[in-house]
Design an enzyme around this catalytic site. Structure first.
Site, PDB file in Angstrom:
ATOM      1  N   SER A  18      -5.788  -4.898  -1.879  1.00 41.49           N
ATOM      2  CA  SER A  18      -6.142  -3.560  -2.351  1.00 41.49           C
ATOM      3  C   SER A  18      -5.188  -3.105  -3.436  1.00 41.49           C
ATOM      4  CB  SER A  18      -6.096  -2.559  -1.196  1.00 41.49           C
ATOM      5  OG  SER A  18      -7.010  -2.895  -0.185  1.00 41.49           O
ATOM      6  N   ARG A  19      -5.656  -2.155  -4.218  1.00 43.24           N
ATOM      7  CA  ARG A  19      -4.740  -1.412  -5.068  1.00 43.24           C
ATOM      8  C   ARG A  19      -4.067  -0.351  -4.196  1.00 43.24           C
ATOM      9  NH1 ARG A  19      -5.589  -3.166 -10.112  1.00 43.24           N
ATOM     10  NH2 ARG A  19      -7.670  -3.859 -10.722  1.00 43.24           N
ATOM     11  N   ALA A  20      -3.048   0.285  -4.754  1.00 44.53           N
ATOM     12  CA  ALA A  20      -2.289   1.269  -3.977  1.00 44.53           C
ATOM     13  C   ALA A  20      -3.193   2.380  -3.471  1.00 44.53           C
ATOM     14  CB  ALA A  20      -1.179   1.856  -4.841  1.00 44.53           C
ATOM     15  N   THR A  27      -1.621   5.021  -0.903  1.00 49.19           N
ATOM     16  CA  THR A  27      -0.617   6.090  -0.868  1.00 49.19           C
ATOM     17  C   THR A  27       0.754   5.578  -1.307  1.00 49.19           C
ATOM     18  OG1 THR A  27      -0.126   5.633   1.464  1.00 49.19           O
ATOM     19  CG2 THR A  27      -1.831   7.267   0.987  1.00 49.19           C
ATOM     20  N   SER A  28       0.834   4.349  -1.819  1.00 44.98           N
ATOM     21  CA  SER A  28       2.110   3.735  -2.180  1.00 44.98           C
ATOM     22  C   SER A  28       2.263   3.630  -3.700  1.00 44.98           C
ATOM     23  CB  SER A  28       2.204   2.340  -1.557  1.00 44.98           C
ATOM     24  OG  SER A  28       1.275   1.466  -2.184  1.00 44.98           O
ATOM     25  N   THR A  86      -0.663  -4.765  -3.558  1.00 44.42           N
ATOM     26  CA  THR A  86      -0.514  -6.166  -3.953  1.00 44.42           C
ATOM     27  C   THR A  86      -1.320  -6.474  -5.208  1.00 44.42           C
ATOM     28  OG1 THR A  86      -0.064  -6.902  -1.695  1.00 44.42           O
ATOM     29  CG2 THR A  86      -0.893  -8.549  -3.228  1.00 44.42           C
ATOM     30  N   ASP A 119      -4.255   8.221   6.160  1.00 41.79           N
ATOM     31  CA  ASP A 119      -5.310   7.460   6.825  1.00 41.79           C
ATOM     32  C   ASP A 119      -4.991   7.494   8.315  1.00 41.79           C
ATOM     33  OD1 ASP A 119      -3.189   5.705   7.065  1.00 41.79           O
ATOM     34  OD2 ASP A 119      -4.004   4.207   5.689  1.00 41.79           O
ATOM     35  N   LYS A 133       5.166   3.637   7.717  1.00 41.99           N
ATOM     36  CA  LYS A 133       3.870   4.141   8.178  1.00 41.99           C
ATOM     37  C   LYS A 133       3.825   4.137   9.707  1.00 41.99           C
ATOM     38  CE  LYS A 133       0.200   3.262   5.850  1.00 41.99           C
ATOM     39  NZ  LYS A 133      -0.956   2.606   5.197  1.00 41.99           N
TER      40      LYS A 133
END
Length: 521
Positions: A222-224, A226-227, A231, A284, A316
């Site tokens: 996935s793309r970011a 909440t970060s 990756t 989430d 998290k």
């Protein structure tokens, strides 16, 4: 397999009966406005369609052009920049409707989404079954639900509002409305970190090691959310990641592994849409997290999956109890999907690696793969731990031998060779760039680092522009237990623009406890 997203060839709809083409027809133009994944239509408030149909701002509208149709959100233009006989389409709407040159479209009110009763029930706290979740996910991928309705769904599922049975049902529904890859016989390995830990870019290293060991590891990332970097964001600094399904398959068949953005291969398109909603909400839940991760693993054809759960006070997952609860939910859902699942709980008390942000994390990855003397030891050690656990979980593996195999492949250069080969197969390798602006944040006292606030540190990196600006973020070598002198750098902020740099510096100045400094022992 479910139908594709909105913009597919249309079916007859009773809602169009009796509709006058003259009163509902507008010429289509391209607005040239990026609304991300949300299809938007722009009309003048005085156009005959708005008047005849009673359209107002944020109305959901059905557009038909040729043999395709689209449900979109209406934005109303109040000045003279848009002609009265024209409807302008956002980039997302244009891509989905694919109108021919000089095309016209018929506009009407769409039918209410089939999942509306289920959505309302969940908002009011009722439990949903597989049929309910499937209806919601179908309407999601077919763009029948507005962002407001999707936000209501995400919120209604947040916290502990999804039990284990609902989590399994949601996971299966996400899986049902996307593509699935069949790799044939044999094991297909995969890994995922639940996140919440800045840096921690182990995936490219693990994929390189496992593929170099001769296993298949088709990693979709996935793309970011909440970060400061996902990756896919970090990998895209080094190689293309927006591969389609055929291209992804070719890379894996050629090199044994890949690291691609999952959003372009449509393995769980409903999840990609929900992620878009979750990103600005900045939250989430365990149920949504499990459904998101395992639906994509199952869709990617994985058979053996390793989940990394960092545990720490500002990660998290903040406690051993929370980790145990999440692990139990992961295992129960994985069993329902027929996945072989391994879980590794890791230290989540502080960042991993030196960089936080796509390019800075990519530099760390390359440093470890190249066996640089100055490579971050924590990233190397963690990547070896994960690769070892995944190799030990593979069918036919000799338990306990994974670490030796992983270390040999990394130290001997085989992992680097494999990683560069994967990059070339995905479209070519590029060295990470550097931000044009950087400034240190200095310690305000002398002492010993006793704690690091992962969430606030990640916030600084995001305010600096990460991940939107690939070279933005934070660089720090300071770790818990280190001694620091007043006036020494705690971290450096990297930014693409002076404004973002100043914004991040102001936040850091307002939160001097990001690095907790106590008396030296």
């Amino acid at each position: 397999m479910a139908s594709a997203c909105a913009g597919t060839p249309r079916a007859d709809r009773s809602g169009a009966a009796g509709m006058s083409d003259a009163h509902s027809r507008l010429r289509l133009v391209r607005a040239g406005i990026d609304t991300y994944q949300q299809p938007v239509v722009y009309m003048h408030r005085d156009c005959h369609v708005c008047r005849s149909e009673g359209f107002t701002a944020l109305t959901r509208v059905l557009a038909r052009s040729g043999d395709r149709e689209l449900v979109a959100t209406l934005n109303v233009v109040v000045d003279n920049r848009l002609d009265l006989d024209v409807a302008a389409l956002s980039e997302a709407a244009w891509a989905l409707l694919q109108p021919s040159p000089d095309a016209w479209a018929l506009f009407s009110h769409p039918e209410p989404p089939a999942s509306a009763p289920a959505l309302r029930a969940k908002v009011f706290g009722q439990r949903l079954g597989e049929t309910d979740f499937l209806a919601i996910m179908r309407d999601t991928v077919n763009n029948r639900l507005s962002d407001i309705e999707l936000t209501a769904f995400v919120t209604a599922c947040a916290g502990e509002r999804l039990d284990n049975e609902e989590t399994i049902a949601l996971t299966k529904a996400m899986l049902a409305v996307g593509e699935r890859i069949d790799w044939g016989s044999g094991a297909v390995l995969d890994k995922h970190c639940v996140g919440g830990l800045p840096g921690n870019r182990t995936t490219p290293i693990v994929v390189a090691i496992v593929a170099a060991a001769g296993h298949r590891i088709p990693k979709t990332s996935s793309r970011a959310i909440t970060s400061p970097a996902g990756t896919a964001d970090a990998m895209e600094v080094m190689a293309p990641v927006a591969l389609d399904l055929d291209a992804m398959r070719n890379v894996v068949e050629r090199e044994g592994g890949c690291i691609v953005w999952g959003g372009n291969v449509r393995l769980s398109p409903a999840d990609d849409i929900l992620i878009r909603i979750e990103r600005p909400l900045d939250f989430d839940s365990d149920g949504q997290l499990v459904a998101s991760v395992l639906s994509k693993k199952a869709a990617a054809g994985s058979t053996h999956v390793l989940i990394d759960i960092p545990v720490g006070p500002t990660a998290k997952v903040r406690s051993v109890a929370a980790a145990a609860s999440l692990e139990a939910r992961l295992r129960e859902t994985a069993q329902a999907l027929g996945l072989n699942l391994s879980v590794l709980r890791t230290d989540g008390s502080q960042p991993v690696g030196y960089g936080i942000g796509p390019a800075l994390e990519a530099r760390d990855v390359l440093s470890v793969l190249r066996n640089d003397v100055d490579a971050p030891r924590d990233l190397r050690s963690r990547a070896l731990d994960l690769a070892a656990a995944l190799l030990d979980a593979a069918p036919g593996a000799v338990p306990g031998k994974g670490r030796t195999i992983a270390r040999t492949l990394l130290d001997g250069g085989a992992a680097l060779t494999k990683f560069l080969a994967i990059c070339e197969a995905q479209g070519g390798f590029t060295e990470p760039g550097a931000a044009p602006h950087a400034r240190p944040v200095l310690a305000n006292r002398t002492g010993q680092i006793q704690a690091i606030d992962n969430r606030r540190l990640a916030k600084v990196a995001k305010l600096a522009g990460a991940p939107g600006s690939a070279t933005a973020g934070i660089y720090t070598r300071v770790r818990i237990g280190d001694s620091i002198q007043a006036g020494e750098p705690l971290f450096h902020i990297h930014a693409h623009s002076p404004g973002e740099l100043e914004y991040a510096l102001a936040y850091a100045a307002a939160h001097p406890d990001i690095f907790g400094i106590g008396a030296a022992e």
